[in-house]
Write a protein that holds these residues in place. Structure first.
Motif, short mmCIF file in Angstrom:
data_model
loop_
_atom_site.label_atom_id
_atom_site.label_comp_id
_atom_site.label_asym_id
_atom_site.label_seq_id
_atom_site.Cartn_x
_atom_site.Cartn_y
_atom_site.Cartn_z
N ALA A 1 36.82 6.25 1.97
CA ALA A 1 37.36 7.62 2.05
C ALA A 1 37.69 7.99 3.49
N THR A 2 36.87 7.56 4.44
CA THR A 2 37.19 7.81 5.86
C THR A 2 38.52 7.17 6.22
N THR A 3 38.71 5.94 5.76
CA THR A 3 39.88 5.18 6.16
C THR A 3 41.14 5.68 5.45
N LEU B 1 24.56 0.01 4.47
CA LEU B 1 24.38 0.49 5.86
C LEU B 1 25.72 0.94 6.41
N ASN B 2 25.71 2.10 7.02
CA ASN B 2 26.86 2.59 7.78
C ASN B 2 26.38 2.83 9.20
N PHE B 3 27.29 2.69 10.16
CA PHE B 3 26.88 2.84 11.57
C PHE B 3 26.17 4.19 11.83
N ALA C 1 37.88 -4.86 13.48
CA ALA C 1 38.48 -4.99 12.15
C ALA C 1 37.62 -5.74 11.14
N ALA C 2 36.57 -6.44 11.60
CA ALA C 2 35.72 -7.15 10.65
C ALA C 2 34.49 -6.33 10.25
N GLY C 3 34.38 -5.11 10.76
CA GLY C 3 33.23 -4.26 10.43
C GLY C 3 33.46 -3.49 9.13
N GLY C 4 32.58 -2.54 8.86
CA GLY C 4 32.66 -1.79 7.59
C GLY C 4 33.97 -1.03 7.44
N VAL C 5 34.22 -0.05 8.31
CA VAL C 5 35.47 0.71 8.17
C VAL C 5 36.67 -0.15 8.54
N GLY C 6 36.48 -1.14 9.41
CA GLY C 6 37.59 -2.01 9.82
C GLY C 6 38.13 -2.82 8.65
N GLN D 1 26.64 -8.43 14.33
CA GLN D 1 26.66 -9.65 13.51
C GLN D 1 27.22 -9.43 12.12
N VAL D 2 27.42 -8.16 11.72
CA VAL D 2 27.79 -7.89 10.33
C VAL D 2 29.29 -8.08 10.12
N ARG D 3 29.65 -8.72 9.02
CA ARG D 3 31.06 -8.83 8.63
C ARG D 3 31.22 -8.06 7.33
N GLU E 1 35.57 -16.17 14.40
CA GLU E 1 35.07 -16.13 13.01
C GLU E 1 35.45 -14.79 12.38
N LYS E 2 35.26 -13.70 13.14
CA LYS E 2 35.62 -12.39 12.59
C LYS E 2 37.14 -12.31 12.35
N CYS E 3 37.92 -12.88 13.26
CA CYS E 3 39.38 -12.87 13.08
C CYS E 3 39.77 -13.65 11.82
N VAL F 1 41.17 8.35 16.28
CA VAL F 1 39.82 8.33 16.88
C VAL F 1 38.82 8.37 15.73
N VAL F 2 38.26 7.19 15.39
CA VAL F 2 37.39 7.09 14.22
C VAL F 2 35.92 7.02 14.63
N GLY F 3 35.61 6.32 15.71
CA GLY F 3 34.21 6.21 16.12
C GLY F 3 34.05 5.50 17.44
N PHE F 4 32.80 5.39 17.86
CA PHE F 4 32.49 4.88 19.20
C PHE F 4 31.37 3.84 19.11
N ALA F 5 31.58 2.80 18.28
CA ALA F 5 30.52 1.82 18.05
C ALA F 5 30.10 1.15 19.35
N ALA G 1 42.01 -6.76 15.14
CA ALA G 1 41.41 -7.19 16.41
C ALA G 1 39.89 -7.14 16.30
N ALA G 2 39.24 -8.21 16.76
CA ALA G 2 37.78 -8.29 16.66
C ALA G 2 37.27 -9.19 17.78
N SER G 3 35.92 -9.32 17.86
CA SER G 3 35.32 -9.94 19.05
C SER G 3 35.06 -11.44 18.92
N SER G 4 35.40 -12.07 17.80
CA SER G 4 35.17 -13.52 17.71
C SER G 4 36.22 -14.16 16.80
N PRO H 1 37.55 2.43 15.55
CA PRO H 1 36.16 2.82 15.35
C PRO H 1 35.25 2.33 16.48
N VAL H 2 35.82 1.76 17.55
CA VAL H 2 35.01 1.09 18.58
C VAL H 2 34.89 1.92 19.85
N GLY H 3 36.01 2.50 20.32
CA GLY H 3 35.99 3.33 21.54
C GLY H 3 35.71 2.50 22.77
N1 NAP Z 1 35.07 9.50 11.82
C1 NAP Z 1 34.44 9.34 10.67
O1 NAP Z 1 34.53 10.16 9.76
C2 NAP Z 1 33.59 8.11 10.52
C3 NAP Z 1 33.14 7.71 9.24
C4 NAP Z 1 32.42 6.50 9.16
C5 NAP Z 1 32.13 5.76 10.31
N2 NAP Z 1 32.56 6.23 11.52
C6 NAP Z 1 32.28 5.49 12.76
O2 NAP Z 1 33.00 4.26 12.73
C7 NAP Z 1 32.31 3.32 13.55
C8 NAP Z 1 32.14 2.03 12.77
O3 NAP Z 1 31.29 2.23 11.66
P1 NAP Z 1 30.97 1.01 10.66
O4 NAP Z 1 30.01 1.53 9.66
O5 NAP Z 1 32.21 0.37 10.24
O6 NAP Z 1 30.17 0.02 11.66
P2 NAP Z 1 30.16 -1.57 11.75
O7 NAP Z 1 30.37 -2.16 10.41
O8 NAP Z 1 28.94 -1.94 12.50
O9 NAP Z 1 31.47 -1.91 12.63
C9 NAP Z 1 31.54 -1.52 13.96
C10 NAP Z 1 32.33 -2.58 14.73
O10 NAP Z 1 32.38 -2.12 16.09
C11 NAP Z 1 32.40 -3.23 16.95
N3 NAP Z 1 31.50 -3.02 18.10
C12 NAP Z 1 31.90 -3.04 19.38
N4 NAP Z 1 30.87 -2.83 20.20
C13 NAP Z 1 29.78 -2.67 19.42
C14 NAP Z 1 28.41 -2.43 19.70
N5 NAP Z 1 27.95 -2.30 20.96
N6 NAP Z 1 27.54 -2.32 18.66
C15 NAP Z 1 27.99 -2.44 17.41
N7 NAP Z 1 29.30 -2.66 17.07
C16 NAP Z 1 30.18 -2.78 18.09
C17 NAP Z 1 31.99 -4.46 16.14
O11 NAP Z 1 33.14 -5.29 16.03
P3 NAP Z 1 33.45 -6.41 17.12
O12 NAP Z 1 32.20 -7.21 17.32
O13 NAP Z 1 34.54 -7.17 16.49
O14 NAP Z 1 33.88 -5.67 18.37
C18 NAP Z 1 31.64 -3.92 14.75
O15 NAP Z 1 32.12 -4.76 13.72
C19 NAP Z 1 30.99 3.98 13.97
O16 NAP Z 1 31.14 4.50 15.28
C20 NAP Z 1 30.84 5.11 12.96
O17 NAP Z 1 30.06 6.16 13.47
C21 NAP Z 1 33.28 7.37 11.64
#
Ligand code: NAP
Length: 325
Positions: A125-127, A39-41, A148-153, A315-317, A175-177, A236-240, A170-173, A215-217
């Motif tokens: 590859a993104t990172t 799964l990717n965001f 930082a505990a997410g996929g790209v993080g 919830q994903v690490r 446990e993630k830290c 500027v990587v994303g706006f999760a 930097a992360a939100s809990s 990746p959070v915005g």
């Molecule tokens: N620019 C590019 O080429 C590119 C490529 C791949 C992915 N992305 C983007 O990078 C971002 C992260 O992707 P990912 O696959 O790594 O996702 P992910 O594993 O879900 O990680 C996203 C992280 O964002 C934080 N977050 C803060 N507010 C959130 C919310 N309301 N809902 C969900 N997560 C939230 C969470 O960390 P905390 O709980 O610690 O805050 C979470 O671990 C996405 O926006 C994605 O579209 C961009």
């Protein structure tokens, strides 16, 4: 074959697990029996009609997967039936089989398991493109990784350490830290508690990070940008978090800092040779144990809605991987 079909992109609840005719590959295509899909965001955004790419309906989501080649169309020479491959198809991965453009299929090196392979290309590859190409990160510089505990993080922690940078994760809990420290982060900030600007100041002796990987915005971006070092690069990587930040431009002037956009998919399309070089370096780092996807858990493909629920509720690490068989 079975697959999760999106006929109406109004959210995960509209996806349906359906039996579909197994398609034969046309010229230049490959059929893959999928073993693992991560799964990717963007997979979540695409089924909510919030992603920049809007595939024609109906479609099967799932941008990235790995499996075994089951059939090849005319003109396909770089893979053959029986080969283990990874594919970055953009869609098609959340099912038992997918037919994909052969150009998007890569043979797997020996010793690359399907679950790691399915969780590798987009995140790493993104990172790599972000930290090494766009930010020109150097050994000894300090990187602040948000989410930082997410996929790209998690990939950002590993790649920054691989080039010899100092990492503040930097992360939100707590446990993630803790996970981030296990992955090699030199220091962590829990941004759910405390003042992120004060913590950045303390951890950098007042200088600020040279590079921010974001990746959070949302509402984290402005305070973090205010803390960046002189000549800093803000990726500027994303706006999760959902919100797209707007910054006062004087902040960039005051720090001699850059706001640097990162769009790996477009980079890979426009600069395929540079992307292939980066992927080769990443495969080498994987073989050397410098990078390895952090797999939160593996779930049967039929449980995709549960996986999306976990991703949408932070919830994903690391990475969630859906498996067949
Ligand atoms: N620019 C590019 O080429 C590119 C490529 C791949 C992915 N992305 C983007 O990078 C971002 C992260 O992707 P990912 O696959 O790594 O996702 P992910 O594993 O879900 O990680 C996203 C992280 O964002 C934080 N977050 C803060 N507010 C959130 C919310 N309301 N809902 C969900 N997560 C939230 C969470 O960390 P905390 O709980 O610690 O805050 C979470 O671990 C996405 O926006 C994605 O579209 C961009």
């Amino acid at each position: 074959m079975h697959a999760w079909l999106c006929e109406n992109p109004i959210g995960v609840e509209a996806l349906a697990w359906k039996e579909l005719p197994t398609p034969d590959p046309k010229a230049g295509e490959v059929r893959v029996a999928i073993r693992a899909a991560s799964l990717n965001f963007p997979d979540l955004l695409i089924v909510q009609n919030k992603y920049q790419m809007k595939p024609p309906l109906p479609f099967v989501p799932g941008s990235e997967y790995a499996g075994v080649v089951e059939a090849v169309g005319d003109g396909v020479a770089h893979v053959k039936v029986g080969d283990a491959v990874a594919a970055f198809g953009g869609t098609g991965g959340f099912g038992t089989h997918a037919v994909v453009n052969a150009a998007l299929v890569m043979p797997l090196p020996a010793g690359f398991p399907f679950d790691d392979a399915s969780a590798f290309v987009l995140t790493y590859a993104t990172t790599h493109h972000a930290l090494i190409d766009r930010a020109a990160l150097k050994a000894g510089e300090t990187v602040l990784v948000l989410g930082a505990a997410g996929g790209v993080g998690t990939a950002a922690i590993q790649i920054a350490k691989a080039v010899g940078a100092r990492v503040i994760a930097a992360a939100s809990s707590d446990e993630k830290c803790a996970l981030c420290r296990e992955l090699g982060a030199d220091a962590t900030i829990n941004y759910s508690s405390g003042n992120i600007r004060d913590e950045i100041k303390n951890l950098t002796g007042g200088k600020g990070p040279d590079v921010v990987y974001d990746p959070v915005g949302g509402d984290l971006a402005e305070p973090v940008f205010r803390s960046i070092a002189w000549r800093g690069r803000y990726l500027v990587v994303g706006f999760a978090q959902g919100g797209i930040p707007a910054l006062p431009w004087n902040l960039a002037l005051l720090k001699g800092a850059s706001i640097v956009g990162v769009f790996w998919g477009e980079f890979a399309r426009r600069e395929p040779k540079a992307n292939a070089k980066a992927l080769a370096e990443l495969a080498q780092w994987y073989a050397q144990g410098k990078v390895k996807p952090v797999i939160d858990s593996r779930l049967p493909m039929e449980q995709l809605p549960r996986a999306f629920e976990r991703m949408g509720t932070r919830q994903v690490r690391g990475k969630l991987v859906m498996t067949n068989g």
